[in-house]
Design a protein around this motif. Structure first.
Motif, short mmCIF file in Angstrom:
data_model
loop_
_atom_site.label_atom_id
_atom_site.label_comp_id
_atom_site.label_asym_id
_atom_site.label_seq_id
_atom_site.Cartn_x
_atom_site.Cartn_y
_atom_site.Cartn_z
N MET A 296 0.82 -1.22 0.00
CA MET A 296 0.00 0.00 0.00
C MET A 296 0.86 1.27 0.00
SD MET A 296 -2.80 0.69 2.91
CE MET A 296 -1.52 0.92 4.15
N TYR B 86 4.03 1.70 -0.74
CA TYR B 86 4.85 1.81 -1.94
C TYR B 86 4.03 2.38 -3.10
CZ TYR B 86 7.46 0.19 -6.02
OH TYR B 86 8.12 0.12 -7.22
N LEU C 181 3.28 5.96 -2.70
CA LEU C 181 4.41 6.83 -3.02
C LEU C 181 4.56 7.02 -4.53
CD1 LEU C 181 7.14 5.84 -0.44
CD2 LEU C 181 5.98 8.02 -0.70
N LEU C 182 4.31 5.96 -5.29
CA LEU C 182 4.35 6.09 -6.74
C LEU C 182 3.34 7.13 -7.21
CD1 LEU C 182 4.56 2.44 -8.18
CD2 LEU C 182 6.32 4.19 -8.17
N ALA D 165 4.29 10.67 -6.23
CA ALA D 165 5.27 11.26 -7.14
C ALA D 165 4.58 11.80 -8.38
CB ALA D 165 6.33 10.22 -7.52
N GLY D 166 3.58 11.05 -8.85
CA GLY D 166 2.82 11.50 -10.01
C GLY D 166 2.06 12.79 -9.70
N ALA E 138 4.02 15.90 -9.90
CA ALA E 138 4.45 16.33 -11.23
C ALA E 138 3.37 17.17 -11.92
CB ALA E 138 4.79 15.11 -12.07
N LEU F 20 0.53 2.51 -14.75
CA LEU F 20 1.74 1.80 -14.32
C LEU F 20 1.47 1.02 -13.04
CD1 LEU F 20 5.15 1.98 -14.66
CD2 LEU F 20 4.72 2.86 -12.38
N ILE G 100 0.55 -7.70 -12.41
CA ILE G 100 1.63 -8.63 -12.73
C ILE G 100 2.21 -9.21 -11.45
CG2 ILE G 100 3.96 -8.79 -13.69
CD1 ILE G 100 3.11 -7.04 -15.92
N GLN H 286 1.69 -13.43 -9.51
CA GLN H 286 2.82 -14.30 -9.19
C GLN H 286 2.96 -14.54 -7.70
OE1 GLN H 286 6.38 -13.38 -11.61
NE2 GLN H 286 5.13 -11.67 -12.29
N LEU I 137 -0.23 -12.90 -18.32
CA LEU I 137 0.38 -11.63 -17.90
C LEU I 137 0.58 -10.69 -19.07
CD1 LEU I 137 3.07 -12.75 -15.32
CD2 LEU I 137 0.84 -11.75 -14.92
N ALA J 150 -1.26 -7.07 -19.45
CA ALA J 150 -0.48 -5.85 -19.59
C ALA J 150 -0.84 -5.12 -20.88
CB ALA J 150 1.01 -6.17 -19.56
#
Lengths: 303, 273
Positions: free
Chosen positions: B148, B150, B153-154, B157-158, B161, B195, B202, B206, B254, B258
């Motif tokens: 969550m 991580y 944070l992605l 960052a977006g 911007a 992303l 993905i 796994q 996968l 994607a």
């Protein structure tokens, strides 16, 4: 006039409530992230027999260090049983040694070779460069298990099962992610110094070692850090190739330790102590380099 | 370069080849054409694994994306501190195995703290790992917990911007926060969200470590996810041909997922350009 000020006041009051609510949510999220770790610490400092009767107190139940003694192999099986341990063994020091070797060697190798490859992809011009790079990017999508089966066979045929070499080999040369990561930095380096060096007759190897590498020290350090943490936490491949005591790493060892505990009464405090000690190096790295790690997340998301 | 060929390219091709063979590690692979695939199509365990994995993936996408988006907005608006970002990232840094063991203890039926709390507020205890209906949601919750911060944070960052002046303009035009969010934030955030979705899907297809350490596919088949099934077929039952064929199918799934996500969400374009 009055209506306007009261409207503003009403609005700011509403904003304050919103702000407080937002902060409450932030605090909740932080608590959910951190508190489980506290609970692990609390459990590891408790004695097993006291845990069952006193499971919800915030402080350790019957505070003692027995669990850590068990993990570090300082306790005999009898003592462990007496404290409610299962008597199952965890060869912590050997696993730790293996994990350090595995993570350090693969990180050093992968970062070094990946930076060379990234250099080739960003600073050198050669035919088919973009096609090969596309292939690299595509391999980032291949699920590890797909290559793990044939790689396992290869390592087996080479007679390297249950050897450190076999564990390390597939990671040693490069990872697509590392190349991708470094290429982005190399692309942004100015060409001028490089061209000046070329005029002075420097070869690619010299340019790489004396100009590119020193200039990219920061991203390379970040990559090394991320790779090391990733390798420290790796489970699947070491489970396949190194499932014997002499090469077993901590993650695999923890799994074994857990499954050795009888279903009825697992050695919770021992297990939690082992868990915490295994995670400790990563936690320490995070304390030391937290900012660098946090900042790198933004990068890996949007180029 | 050599490493790439030896450990990525050749194995990929060999994996494909093995999927058309019968191979138990001893001896040599025997070419049997598409027999493995035909067997898989009729294998109830495979369909079960696919269903279970899909369930896991769906819970993950929804929970993780919604929670992470909310957290990212919170961080962007009220709390940008590195300490907060750091603590949210903490679960992501420890191994899957450790996250699994940690929750295995917290969620223990008898004396786990979560069940004690549930008991304290007067609800019945939940056998998180031991009941068929809870096994997969529990695994998904553990994974959400770990990822969550991580993911947030992605997205964060977006968010950073996005040019601030767009919001100022919207404010002058009298747009409500709700409108600003849907008309400015979301469209401009799309590449990051795509992303995140691709990575989450993905990654979750796994899932292995958590399952291997906690439930080992059980109870019965409730948490026998695809990757665990592949592992069992290939390594416990030494049926490498069948395992490879399963791995090929996972790979195809996968790639398809994607591709579809990129296509539908137009992940490569940004409205900023």
């Amino acid at each position: 006039m009055t209506t306007a000020t009261s409207a503003i006041r009403a609005r700011s009051r509403r904003l304050n409530w919103r702000r407080a609510g937002a902060w409450a949510l932030v605090v909740l999220a932080v608590a959910v992230s951190i508190l489980p770790f506290y609970w692990v610490l609390r459990t590891s400092l408790s004695s097993n027999s006291a845990l069952a009767s006193n499971a919800s107190n915030l402080l350790p139940a019957d505070f003692n260090l027995g669990a850590y003694k068990r993990v570090f192999g300082l306790q005999t099986a009898q003592e462990a049983m007496a404290e409610g341990g299962s008597g199952a063994k965890i060869d912590f020091w050997i696993y730790l040694r293996n994990t350090v070797i595995f993570s350090a060697v693969t990180t050093a190798g992968a970062v070094f070779f990946s930076s060379m490859a990234a250099y080739a992809f960003s600073r050198l011009r050669w035919r088919g460069r973009n096609a090969v790079f596309g292939l690299f990017l595509a391999t980032m999508m291949v699920p590890p298990i797909f290559t793990a089966l044939p790689n396992f066979l290869l390592i087996k045929n080479l007679g390297l099962l249950n050897t450190m070499l076999g564990m390390v080999l597939p990671y040693l040369f490069m990872t697509p992610f590392a190349i991708f990561f470094l290429r982005q930095f190399f692309l942004n380096m100015s060409r001028e110094v490089e061209e000046a060096a070329m005029l002075d007759g420097a070869k690619h190897l010299r340019i790489f070692f004396q100009i590119v590498l020193p200039n990219a020290a920061a991203p390379i350090a970040t990559l090394a850090l991320l790779t090391f943490i990733g390798q420290w936490n790796e489970y699947f491949w070491p489970l396949l190739v190194g499932n014997q005591d002499n090469v077993r790493v901590l993650t695999v060892g923890l799994g074994v330790f857990k499954s050795q505990s009888p279903q009825g009464a697992p050695d919770w405090s021992g297990l939690m102590a082992a868990t915490l000690v295994s995670a400790l190096p990563v936690l320490l790295l995070f304390v030391a380099f937290g900012k660098r790690i946090v900042n790198s997340i933004g990068f890996s998301g949007i180029k | 370069m050599l490493g790439f060929v030896v450990f990525y390219l050749v194995p990929s091709i060999r994996g494909l080849y093995l999927s058309f063979t019968e191979y138990n590690i001893l001896g040599t692979p025997k070419w049997i054409g598409g027999a493995n695939y035909a067997a898989i199509a009729k294998d109830p365990l495979f369909w079960n694994a696919l269903g279970v994995t899909t369930q896991y993936v769906l819970i993950n996408i929804v929970l993780q994306t919604v929670l992470a988006l909310g957290l990212a907005l919170l961080m962007h608006r009220v709390a940008k501190s590195t300490f907060i970002r750091g603590s949210l990232l903490l679960p992501y840094l420890v191994a899957n195995v450790i996250a699994a063991l940690l929750w295995f203890w917290l969620l223990d039926y008898q004396i786990g703290i979560v069940n004690n709390l549930i008991d304290a507020i007067g609800l019945p205890r939940i056998a998180f790992f031991g009941s068929e209906e809870w096994a997969i949601p529990t695994q998904a919750l553990i994974n959400t917990w770990r990822h969550m911060g991580y993911t947030a944070l992605l997205i964060f960052a977006g968010l950073q911007a996005i040019p601030q002046h767009l919001y100022e303009v919207a404010n002058l035009d009298g747009a409500s926060p709700f409108q600003t969010f849907w008309k400015i934030t979301m469209p401009l955030l799309r590449p990051v969200v795509v992303l995140v979705l691709v990575v989450t899907v993905i990654g979750s297809f796994q899932v292995f470590d958590t399952v291997a350490v906690t439930t080992q596919g059980g109870p019965i088949n409730a948490s026998r996810v695809l990757q665990y099934y592949i592992y069992q077929r290939a390594f416990t039952e030494s049926d490498f041909g069948y395992g490879s064929a399963l791995a090929v199918i996972l790979f195809v799934i996968l790639a398809l997922v994607a591709f579809i996500q990129m296509k539908f969400l137009r992940g490569n374009e940004s409205d900023l350009d």
